[in-house]
Design a protein around this motif. Structure first.
Motif, PDB file in Angstrom:
ATOM      1  N   MET A   1     -21.182   4.881   0.156  1.00 41.79           N
ATOM      2  CA  MET A   1     -20.503   4.338  -1.047  1.00 41.79           C
ATOM      3  C   MET A   1     -20.098   5.492  -1.942  1.00 41.79           C
ATOM      4  O   MET A   1     -20.935   6.255  -2.407  1.00 41.79           O
ATOM      5  CB  MET A   1     -21.463   3.404  -1.777  1.00 41.79           C
ATOM      6  N   LYS A   2     -18.801   5.653  -2.206  1.00 44.69           N
ATOM      7  CA  LYS A   2     -18.308   6.747  -3.022  1.00 44.69           C
ATOM      8  C   LYS A   2     -18.111   6.265  -4.457  1.00 44.69           C
ATOM      9  O   LYS A   2     -16.989   5.954  -4.878  1.00 44.69           O
ATOM     10  CB  LYS A   2     -16.989   7.265  -2.421  1.00 44.69           C
ATOM     11  N   LYS A   3     -19.215   6.159  -5.187  1.00 43.88           N
ATOM     12  CA  LYS A   3     -19.172   5.652  -6.560  1.00 43.88           C
ATOM     13  C   LYS A   3     -20.071   6.481  -7.450  1.00 43.88           C
ATOM     14  O   LYS A   3     -21.045   7.073  -6.983  1.00 43.88           O
ATOM     15  CB  LYS A   3     -19.692   4.209  -6.608  1.00 43.88           C
ATOM     16  N   PHE A   4     -19.761   6.492  -8.733  1.00 44.80           N
ATOM     17  CA  PHE A   4     -20.661   7.076  -9.720  1.00 44.80           C
ATOM     18  C   PHE A   4     -21.694   6.018 -10.087  1.00 44.80           C
ATOM     19  O   PHE A   4     -21.390   5.061 -10.808  1.00 44.80           O
ATOM     20  CB  PHE A   4     -19.900   7.520 -10.961  1.00 44.80           C
ATOM     21  N   VAL A   5     -22.883   6.179  -9.577  1.00 43.17           N
ATOM     22  CA  VAL A   5     -23.902   5.173  -9.822  1.00 43.17           C
ATOM     23  C   VAL A   5     -25.263   5.854  -9.788  1.00 43.17           C
ATOM     24  O   VAL A   5     -25.445   6.859  -9.094  1.00 43.17           O
ATOM     25  CB  VAL A   5     -23.775   4.021  -8.784  1.00 43.17           C
ATOM     26  N   ASN A   6     -26.185   5.344 -10.582  1.00 38.16           N
ATOM     27  CA  ASN A   6     -27.572   5.780 -10.493  1.00 38.16           C
ATOM     28  C   ASN A   6     -28.318   4.676  -9.741  1.00 38.16           C
ATOM     29  O   ASN A   6     -28.250   4.617  -8.527  1.00 38.16           O
ATOM     30  CB  ASN A   6     -28.144   6.048 -11.892  1.00 38.16           C
ATOM     31  N   ASP A   7     -28.924   3.767 -10.454  1.00 35.91           N
ATOM     32  CA  ASP A   7     -29.564   2.612  -9.841  1.00 35.91           C
ATOM     33  C   ASP A   7     -28.578   1.433  -9.936  1.00 35.91           C
ATOM     34  O   ASP A   7     -28.193   1.041 -11.039  1.00 35.91           O
ATOM     35  CB  ASP A   7     -30.843   2.312 -10.634  1.00 35.91           C
ATOM     36  N   PRO A   8     -28.144   0.882  -8.800  1.00 33.24           N
ATOM     37  CA  PRO A   8     -27.175  -0.235  -8.864  1.00 33.24           C
ATOM     38  C   PRO A   8     -27.650  -1.379  -9.769  1.00 33.24           C
ATOM     39  O   PRO A   8     -26.823  -2.067 -10.356  1.00 33.24           O
ATOM     40  CB  PRO A   8     -27.061  -0.694  -7.403  1.00 33.24           C
ATOM     41  N   GLN A   9     -28.964  -1.558  -9.889  1.00 36.76           N
ATOM     42  CA  GLN A   9     -29.474  -2.635 -10.758  1.00 36.76           C
ATOM     43  C   GLN A   9     -29.192  -2.335 -12.235  1.00 36.76           C
ATOM     44  O   GLN A   9     -29.249  -3.232 -13.068  1.00 36.76           O
ATOM     45  CB  GLN A   9     -30.989  -2.818 -10.560  1.00 36.76           C
ATOM     46  N   LYS A  10     -28.944  -1.061 -12.547  1.00 36.74           N
ATOM     47  CA  LYS A  10     -28.707  -0.697 -13.954  1.00 36.74           C
ATOM     48  C   LYS A  10     -27.230  -0.408 -14.230  1.00 36.74           C
ATOM     49  O   LYS A  10     -26.881   0.119 -15.288  1.00 36.74           O
ATOM     50  CB  LYS A  10     -29.550   0.533 -14.308  1.00 36.74           C
ATOM     51  N   TYR A  11     -26.392  -0.723 -13.253  1.00 38.71           N
ATOM     52  CA  TYR A  11     -24.965  -0.401 -13.360  1.00 38.71           C
ATOM     53  C   TYR A  11     -24.358  -0.960 -14.650  1.00 38.71           C
ATOM     54  O   TYR A  11     -23.734  -0.236 -15.433  1.00 38.71           O
ATOM     55  CB  TYR A  11     -24.250  -0.982 -12.142  1.00 38.71           C
ATOM     56  N   VAL A  12     -24.574  -2.249 -14.898  1.00 41.35           N
ATOM     57  CA  VAL A  12     -23.970  -2.892 -16.072  1.00 41.35           C
ATOM     58  C   VAL A  12     -24.607  -2.356 -17.356  1.00 41.35           C
ATOM     59  O   VAL A  12     -23.903  -2.018 -18.315  1.00 41.35           O
ATOM     60  CB  VAL A  12     -24.090  -4.427 -15.979  1.00 41.35           C
ATOM     61  N   ALA A  13     -25.920  -2.243 -17.370  1.00 46.63           N
ATOM     62  CA  ALA A  13     -26.608  -1.773 -18.586  1.00 46.63           C
ATOM     63  C   ALA A  13     -26.164  -0.346 -18.938  1.00 46.63           C
ATOM     64  O   ALA A  13     -25.941  -0.027 -20.115  1.00 46.63           O
ATOM     65  CB  ALA A  13     -28.120  -1.821 -18.380  1.00 46.63           C
ATOM     66  N   GLU A  14     -26.022   0.507 -17.940  1.00 47.72           N
ATOM     67  CA  GLU A  14     -25.603   1.883 -18.216  1.00 47.72           C
ATOM     68  C   GLU A  14     -24.152   1.948 -18.696  1.00 47.72           C
ATOM     69  O   GLU A  14     -23.814   2.761 -19.561  1.00 47.72           O
ATOM     70  CB  GLU A  14     -25.806   2.758 -16.975  1.00 47.72           C
ATOM     71  N   MET A  15     -23.315   1.096 -18.135  1.00 47.86           N
ATOM     72  CA  MET A  15     -21.924   1.035 -18.616  1.00 47.86           C
ATOM     73  C   MET A  15     -21.885   0.578 -20.076  1.00 47.86           C
ATOM     74  O   MET A  15     -21.180   1.174 -20.908  1.00 47.86           O
ATOM     75  CB  MET A  15     -21.127   0.071 -17.746  1.00 47.86           C
ATOM     76  N   LEU A  16     -22.650  -0.459 -20.403  1.00 48.61           N
ATOM     77  CA  LEU A  16     -22.638  -0.976 -21.775  1.00 48.61           C
ATOM     78  C   LEU A  16     -23.196   0.065 -22.751  1.00 48.61           C
ATOM     79  O   LEU A  16     -22.702   0.213 -23.876  1.00 48.61           O
ATOM     80  CB  LEU A  16     -23.432  -2.283 -21.860  1.00 48.61           C
ATOM     81  N   THR A  17     -24.210   0.792 -22.314  1.00 49.76           N
ATOM     82  CA  THR A  17     -24.750   1.874 -23.144  1.00 49.76           C
ATOM     83  C   THR A  17     -23.656   2.900 -23.447  1.00 49.76           C
ATOM     84  O   THR A  17     -23.509   3.358 -24.587  1.00 49.76           O
ATOM     85  CB  THR A  17     -25.916   2.569 -22.402  1.00 49.76           C
ATOM     86  N   GLY A  18     -22.891   3.260 -22.433  1.00 48.10           N
ATOM     87  CA  GLY A  18     -21.796   4.227 -22.615  1.00 48.10           C
ATOM     88  C   GLY A  18     -20.749   3.719 -23.593  1.00 48.10           C
ATOM     89  O   GLY A  18     -20.266   4.461 -24.454  1.00 48.10           O
ATOM     90  N   ILE A  19     -20.398   2.445 -23.469  1.00 48.20           N
ATOM     91  CA  ILE A  19     -19.383   1.871 -24.372  1.00 48.20           C
ATOM     92  C   ILE A  19     -19.859   1.954 -25.821  1.00 48.20           C
ATOM     93  O   ILE A  19     -19.105   2.332 -26.723  1.00 48.20           O
ATOM     94  CB  ILE A  19     -19.080   0.409 -23.990  1.00 48.20           C
ATOM     95  N   ALA A  20     -21.116   1.603 -26.036  1.00 50.06           N
ATOM     96  CA  ALA A  20     -21.638   1.608 -27.409  1.00 50.06           C
ATOM     97  C   ALA A  20     -21.717   3.042 -27.945  1.00 50.06           C
ATOM     98  O   ALA A  20     -21.378   3.301 -29.108  1.00 50.06           O
ATOM     99  CB  ALA A  20     -23.003   0.937 -27.453  1.00 50.06           C
ATOM    100  N   LEU A  21     -22.145   3.989 -27.115  1.00 45.74           N
ATOM    101  CA  LEU A  21     -22.226   5.389 -27.571  1.00 45.74           C
ATOM    102  C   LEU A  21     -20.848   5.939 -27.916  1.00 45.74           C
ATOM    103  O   LEU A  21     -20.710   6.766 -28.827  1.00 45.74           O
ATOM    104  CB  LEU A  21     -22.882   6.260 -26.490  1.00 45.74           C
ATOM    105  N   ALA A  22     -19.843   5.508 -27.192  1.00 46.34           N
ATOM    106  CA  ALA A  22     -18.484   6.008 -27.450  1.00 46.34           C
ATOM    107  C   ALA A  22     -17.846   5.353 -28.671  1.00 46.34           C
ATOM    108  O   ALA A  22     -16.814   5.818 -29.148  1.00 46.34           O
ATOM    109  CB  ALA A  22     -17.605   5.790 -26.217  1.00 46.34           C
ATOM    110  N   ASN A  23     -18.453   4.288 -29.165  1.00 50.99           N
ATOM    111  CA  ASN A  23     -17.884   3.541 -30.306  1.00 50.99           C
ATOM    112  C   ASN A  23     -18.959   3.219 -31.333  1.00 50.99           C
ATOM    113  O   ASN A  23     -19.175   2.054 -31.685  1.00 50.99           O
ATOM    114  CB  ASN A  23     -17.220   2.241 -29.798  1.00 50.99           C
ATOM    115  N   PRO A  24     -19.637   4.263 -31.828  1.00 52.11           N
ATOM    116  CA  PRO A  24     -20.830   4.044 -32.662  1.00 52.11           C
ATOM    117  C   PRO A  24     -20.527   3.349 -33.987  1.00 52.11           C
ATOM    118  O   PRO A  24     -21.412   2.691 -34.540  1.00 52.11           O
ATOM    119  CB  PRO A  24     -21.349   5.467 -32.892  1.00 52.11           C
ATOM    120  N   ASP A  25     -19.306   3.469 -34.481  1.00 52.98           N
ATOM    121  CA  ASP A  25     -19.006   2.891 -35.788  1.00 52.98           C
ATOM    122  C   ASP A  25     -18.594   1.426 -35.701  1.00 52.98           C
ATOM    123  O   ASP A  25     -18.582   0.719 -36.712  1.00 52.98           O
ATOM    124  CB  ASP A  25     -17.867   3.659 -36.467  1.00 52.98           C
TER     125      ASP A  25
END
Lengths: 331, 331
Positions: free
Chosen positions: B1-25
């Motif tokens: 699988m050629k994807k940027f992933v750590n633990d597939p079970q945390k895929y959504v949580a890690e994406m949402l964390t990134g979105i919030a960090l990029a838009n802190p205000d």
């Protein structure tokens, strides 16, 4: 080849036709010179800004023409420098009394085309200067380059000089700003897969199912090393260390952070990379002041990403925050 | 699988964390309910708007939360409806005295979760209504749906009701506007490749090197037919005929035209499709009033595209043109 294509020879022309049709009030496509320009260029009260490079890096640069960014983009064919005479004709078309700034990513073919075009335009009496961008820390000298390559970080140079030009800055001032932004911008990319140029019809290079290319160039040129596929976090940590240690960026710095997709990677994955990079920067005492996540400078359909940092000061941050209007937008 | 992933079970949580960090205000991530919400929601002077669906369709819907769009997005795991109690908790969190509008693409799992959450929220005294979107013309009833599927055209419903809510429209008025936009919106998509869900680690379905799936669903569900790979123009013409003849759109109509990438297709190719679609609409006497080219509702890393038309009138066009601010942006 799993691509949307009619005749590979018309790939670029058909893309440019689409861009112009989608932006009828603001952009003009000039087929004779493979050129996308602002319909209202040249504006005699501002320096005109032109960027060229091979195609296949979209949205760079044909989709970032517009108010506050480029006055024209002069692309070559896929992964090929634009012909020198096209750059020359573009320069003449957008020539303003305040001058023309040519922005060029540091690749040998592009450099030659733009330097000759600059000479010919200057001989015609056009006030013109060229600025080279070389933000890629991965290798010094590579397949197509002497010196460092110019890659996704060029977005920040375009944005800063685009905003300053809109504010009326003169050509020397734009050179100063562009060189300053370039001097504090660092990028490194990596590929999970190759890309497929439409005219070739098959992958440009081979990368095994368990391999990745760290430090890849935006035309698939070799980078620092071919490595075993790693986790998202491990990949970010390696890119970040290379980028941070190069300038170097230091505790107390405020930065812009860009995670740029190379064309085939979905934005969900880019945000996973972003989250890790942001958190690791915080660990190092580096604050992210501005965030950029998406596709800025791609390599056709390559799966992969690059990480760019820009050291911010008040001047750069204000220029990055200034409004701009280009073809790439969601609304 | 050629994807940027750590633990597939945390895929959504890690994406949402990134979105919030990029838009802190502007954005807040609530891990307990897998929720991205406007930090300033609920606003007592406007109806709150919530959209949920499986993840894997980004930027839909977690990256279009913001001023003039959604107040919250409540995603499930990749290609899975959000749990009913998460939708219920989300509804309570953003509940405004003016009410809550739940937007749901018509997939059976999502429909069940949202209908139950609506019932429970209403029992709590929250003013809440649900609006279903079903713009996909390709099939009636499919793998996961009774009736038509809701796909990329939901962007236009979100944008229109988002703008109207910002202007102070009440819940009934938003239902009227949303139903109206949905009633004049039609989409059809097609796939060149499958996609690879992170937890599965391999392609979701098989598609031969010379095959494509016309009318594919955004989870890779079968469409109208599996066909031999065709040229970009032939593909556009088939999508356009299906979409135009469905409403039908007619000579003299003014439309919004969206070419939506499914995640793995570079934007250069989307503009090739756009150019053909725009020109073919002109041939039919249909004018493109607003253009949308890029990724709006994807299917992870699937190569493919969908084509959406919206019949415009002054009311819809003004709502689509209203300003909005979300995570997805270039500047």
């Amino acid at each position: 080849m799993k691509k949307f294509v009619n005749d590979p020879q018309k790939y670029v022309a058909e893309m440019l036709t689409g861009i112009a049709l989608a932006n009828p009030d603001t952009l003009t496509y000039v087929p004779d010179y493979n050129l996308i320009m602002r319909s209202d260029a040249p504006n005699p009260n501002k320096v005109s800004i032109v960027q060229g490079s091979g195609s296949g890096h979209e949205p760079a640069h044909v989709m970032v023409v517009g108010k506050g960014m480029l006055d024209a983009a002069c692309p070559g064919d896929v992964f090929a420098a634009p012909p020198m005479d096209y750059v020359y004709e573009t320069t003449k078309l957008v020539a303003s009394p305040k001058g023309v700034l040519l922005l060029v990513n540091n690749y040998t073919g592009d450099k030659m085309a733009f330097e000759m075009a600059e000479e010919m335009s200057a001989a015609d009496g056009i006030l013109v200067k060229t600025l080279f961008i070389d933000d890629d820390v991965s290798v010094k000298d590579s397949t197509y380059t002497v010196g460092r390559r110019g890659v996704a970080g060029n977005f920040f140079v375009m944005k800063a000089v685009g905003a300053a030009a809109e504010n009326g800055a003169d050509l020397d001032e734009l050179i100063r700003i562009g060189e300053k932004v370039n001097s504090v911008t660092r990028t490194m990319g990596m590929a999970l897969t190759s890309c497929t140029p439409p005219a070739k019809g098959s992958p440009l290079f081979e990368l095994g199912e368990d391999e990745m290319e760290m430090g890849v160039g935006i035309h698939g040129e070799p980078g620092r090393r071919r490595a075993k596929l790693a986790s998202a976090n491990e990949i970010v940590d390696e890119l970040l260390e290379a980028v941070v240690s190069d300038l170097p960026f230091e505790s107390g710095d405020r930065v812009a952070l860009m995670i740029n997709g190379l064309g085939g990677t979905p934005i969900s994955e880019l945000y996973i990379l972003y989250g890790r990079a942001h958190a690791q920067l915080a660990e190092r005492g580096i604050t992210v002041g501005r965030s950029y996540v998406g596709e800025y400078c791609t390599s056709l359909d390559m799966a992969g990403a690059s990480l760019t940092l820009v050291k911010l000061d008040d001047e750069i941050e204000a220029l990055l925050a200034a409004p701009a209007e280009v073809a790439i937008r969601i609304f």
